[in-house]
Every structure is written in C-alpha cells, then in structure tokens.
Design a protein around this motif. Sequence first.
Motif, PDB file in Angstrom:
ATOM      1  N   LEU A  39       0.841  -1.204   0.000  1.00 21.15           N
ATOM      2  CA  LEU A  39       0.000   0.000   0.000  1.00 21.15           C
ATOM      3  C   LEU A  39       0.873   1.250   0.000  1.00 21.15           C
ATOM      4  N   SER A  40       0.387   2.304  -0.660  1.00 17.74           N
ATOM      5  CA  SER A  40       1.085   3.599  -0.616  1.00 17.74           C
ATOM      6  C   SER A  40       0.118   4.685  -1.066  1.00 17.74           C
ATOM      7  N   THR A  41       0.595   5.930  -1.015  1.00 20.21           N
ATOM      8  CA  THR A  41      -0.146   7.023  -1.645  1.00 20.21           C
ATOM      9  C   THR A  41       0.258   7.055  -3.118  1.00 20.21           C
ATOM     10  N   GLN A  42      -0.463   7.864  -3.885  1.00 21.88           N
ATOM     11  CA  GLN A  42      -0.106   8.048  -5.293  1.00 21.88           C
ATOM     12  C   GLN A  42       1.309   8.630  -5.391  1.00 21.88           C
ATOM     13  N   GLN A  43       1.626   9.557  -4.464  1.00 17.84           N
ATOM     14  CA  GLN A  43       2.940  10.227  -4.500  1.00 17.84           C
ATOM     15  C   GLN A  43       4.087   9.251  -4.292  1.00 17.84           C
ATOM     16  N   GLN A  44       3.865   8.180  -3.562  1.00 17.60           N
ATOM     17  CA  GLN A  44       4.961   7.246  -3.265  1.00 17.60           C
ATOM     18  C   GLN A  44       4.815   5.924  -4.045  1.00 17.60           C
ATOM     19  N   PHE A  63      -1.476  -1.245  -4.196  1.00 14.66           N
ATOM     20  CA  PHE A  63      -2.633  -0.341  -4.211  1.00 14.66           C
ATOM     21  C   PHE A  63      -2.106   1.016  -3.763  1.00 14.66           C
ATOM     22  N   ALA A  64      -2.040   1.965  -4.697  1.00 14.02           N
ATOM     23  CA  ALA A  64      -1.401   3.256  -4.404  1.00 14.02           C
ATOM     24  C   ALA A  64      -2.442   4.370  -4.276  1.00 14.02           C
ATOM     25  N   GLY A  65      -3.526   4.082  -3.565  1.00 15.52           N
ATOM     26  CA  GLY A  65      -4.609   5.069  -3.475  1.00 15.52           C
ATOM     27  C   GLY A  65      -4.817   5.646  -2.085  1.00 15.52           C
ATOM     28  N   ALA A  66      -3.875   5.429  -1.161  1.00 13.82           N
ATOM     29  CA  ALA A  66      -4.074   5.949   0.202  1.00 13.82           C
ATOM     30  C   ALA A  66      -4.115   7.475   0.189  1.00 13.82           C
ATOM     31  N   SER A  97      -1.072   8.328   6.514  1.00  9.34           N
ATOM     32  CA  SER A  97      -2.227   8.071   5.635  1.00  9.34           C
ATOM     33  C   SER A  97      -2.200   6.649   5.113  1.00  9.34           C
ATOM     34  N   THR A  98      -1.028   6.194   4.698  1.00  5.64           N
ATOM     35  CA  THR A  98      -0.905   4.823   4.187  1.00  5.64           C
ATOM     36  C   THR A  98      -1.076   3.818   5.323  1.00  5.64           C
TER      37      THR A  98
END
Length: 356
Positions: A39-44, A63-66, A97-98
Amino acid sequence: MSRDFLYTGSPARIVFREGGSASAGEWVETLACSKALVLSTQQQKADAEALALRLGPLCVGVFAGAVMHTPVEVTEAAMQVVRQSGADCVVSFGGGSTTGLGKAIAYRTDLPQIVIPTTYAGSEVTPILGQTEGGRKTTVRHASILPEVVIYDAALTTGLPVAMSVTSGLNAMAHAVEALYARDCNPISSLMAVEGLRAFQSSLPGIMVAPDDMALRADALYGAWLCGTVLGTVGMALHHKICHTLGGTFDTPHAETHAIMLPHTAAYNAVSVPALLAPVAEIFGGSVDGSVGGGLWDFAKGIGAPMALKDLGLSEADLDRAAAIATENPYWNPRPIDRASIRALLQDAFEGRRPT
Ligand code: NAD
C-alpha cells in the motif's frame, strides 16, 4: 511519580535498522504469509512498486490510493483488491495516511500488517484507526488495528522534505508532551516520552541543514517510534482534542496543525502540572524563563515551523466555532477547560504569539 501503575507493553515487533526495509520479504514469511499487498499514496507509488519488485513472488500487487484521513470509500476500493488478489497480509509503505489504510483493512479482515514508515506520525505503533465517512471522522481502538511488524529504515526518510520533517516531528512531539501528563501515565511511558522529545530536540535542527545526514535521520525516527508508542499506550487530552477539532471541522493539514498548537496547549496545561512538564522546559531551553510553552515555541520557530493558524486559512469566526466544539463534550485534561479560555488560547495560536 507514584509506584502504583498499570503498564501494558505492545506485542508489535519493531525492527530498527538502516536498510532494514530490504528484509520485508523475510517478515512476510515470518508471519506465515506469502501474498503481500503493498500500500502507498499516489505520490509514493514508484517506491511502493520498487518494494513490490523486491518482494517478488511474495507480492500480489500494489494499491497506491491511500489519502489523508482514511476515507471509507478508499478502504472499500482497496478491499476489492484484497479480495481479488487473495492477499494474506499488507505492507504499508509511507506516512500516517498509508498506515491508516493498512489498519482499516486489518480492522475488517484481521490480516497481519507490516509497516514501513516514512514520516514521524507514529500511527504504526498504535491500535487506533481514524476513518472518515460522509465528512465525519470517527476513531476506533482495537487489537486487530495494531500492526504486527514495523520496520524503521532511516534511509527512507532522507527524502522527506525539510518542511514536512519539521511539522511531522512536532506532530510526534505533541504525543510525548501529552503523555507526560496523561491520567494513565506510568514510569515507562514518561521515560519514553522524555527520550522521544530529546531525540527530536537533538536531530530536527540538524536535519534542516543536512537532510541527508543518516545519523540525524535515525535519531528523528527513533523519536517517532518513542512518541508514537506513548500515543498508543496512554490517553491524550486538550492538545489532541483541539487538533482533531480543527482538522475534522476545517480540514486543516494534520502535521501543521499539531505543530502550531503544541506550544499553546502545553503552556495552558503547564499552569496545572508544572512538575510533570518541567522536562519539556529543560529540554527545549525554556528553563531560561521557566516557560514550557515558550521553550517549545522558540524551538519550533528556530526550525522554521509554521507558527500561526491564520496561515492555514482559518478565520477568527472559525475560532469561535472551534472553541465551542472543542469544549462541548467533557473530557479529562489536567487543567479545567472552559470555552473562554480555549477561545483565548486559539487566538494566541491564530496570531502566532509566543506563550509564556
Ligand atoms: P501523510 O501520510 O499524509 O503523508 C503526507 C504526504 O507525504 C503524502 O503524500 C506522502 O506520500 C508523502 N510522504 C510520506 N513520506 C515521504 C517521504 N519520506 N518522502 C517524500 N514524501 C513522503 O502524512 P502523515 O503526517 O504521516 O500522516 C497523517 C495522517 O496520519 C492523518 O490522517 C492522521 O490522522 C493519521 N495519524 C494517525 C495516527 C493514529 O494513531 N491513528 C497517528 C498519527 C497520525
């Protein structure tokens, strides 16, 4: 301090090692898992994909939507991927967030979590999940939410921009300051809180000028672990209540809000518990004038932190509302709370005044 206390140690496994994230695969196997969802954010996303590549056959996807505040819609989208991929654990790579998304999945599935934190937020060592639905943030505390393994790898934090390092560090320090006067504080939580504050005092000024310095980054991450741990083990009070109100009602940025409020909430409570907060004055130089809030304010200003709520886009009318919300339900705080005092405290924070 009283020798009559309750101490509960967290069952999480903490790995603290530069380069330690390379061992994520071994931890997946140690947990008897073989299908990790990263898992990650879009930025990472790029870093998360690189991690997935290193995990090789142990990874079933990314899944990079956090996003901030763990919206339930995002969790539901991630849950679809969990089900489709047959994931048997999550590896959360990123900040609070992640980590929040990984916790939300674990709360629904009891899947084990490995967290690789890249900020100082501290969420990775708490059994607390804050999630939002229809614009409302609710908090749950449950054993399934506490991540099983946390890998602290300072090498991953050299890229955390200086401004974010500063606000994220002050956010972590706020956990420790409130832990010192928590109603259920104990000798161990206080030791950890003081050590965490010292770790940030000795590292954040240096990180400003040398963000790549690995020893300083390791010290700050060590502080993040200590401060996060006390957040997870003892109760918080006025500071977290106000920040929760400001973030929840006006969507102010999480770490910045904590950074601005900390000197003011600490000063307010220092009136009632000066002895418990004396280490804060001592560590942050406020011992010159004996001021807990002043010492924290000087430290924050010296490392270039945001200092005024007005710079976050709040208006004075917002302060009236925030004071009303933050005092509508009674909760424990070392100093009694009333609307007028909290409104005055918010005005000081709004203008960025140095508390005494
Ligand atoms: P964040 O996770 O939202 O990160 C902010 C941004 O920085 C994101 O875009 C992220 O991808 C990026 N980022 C993170 N690490 C980076 C790095 N090393 N280099 C470059 N970019 C990086 O911010 P945060 O302050 O870590 O977390 C805030 C959230 O965590 C809030 O939702 C808050 O409520 C929650 N939180 C929860 C707890 C808890 O115990 N439940 C504790 C603390 C924070």
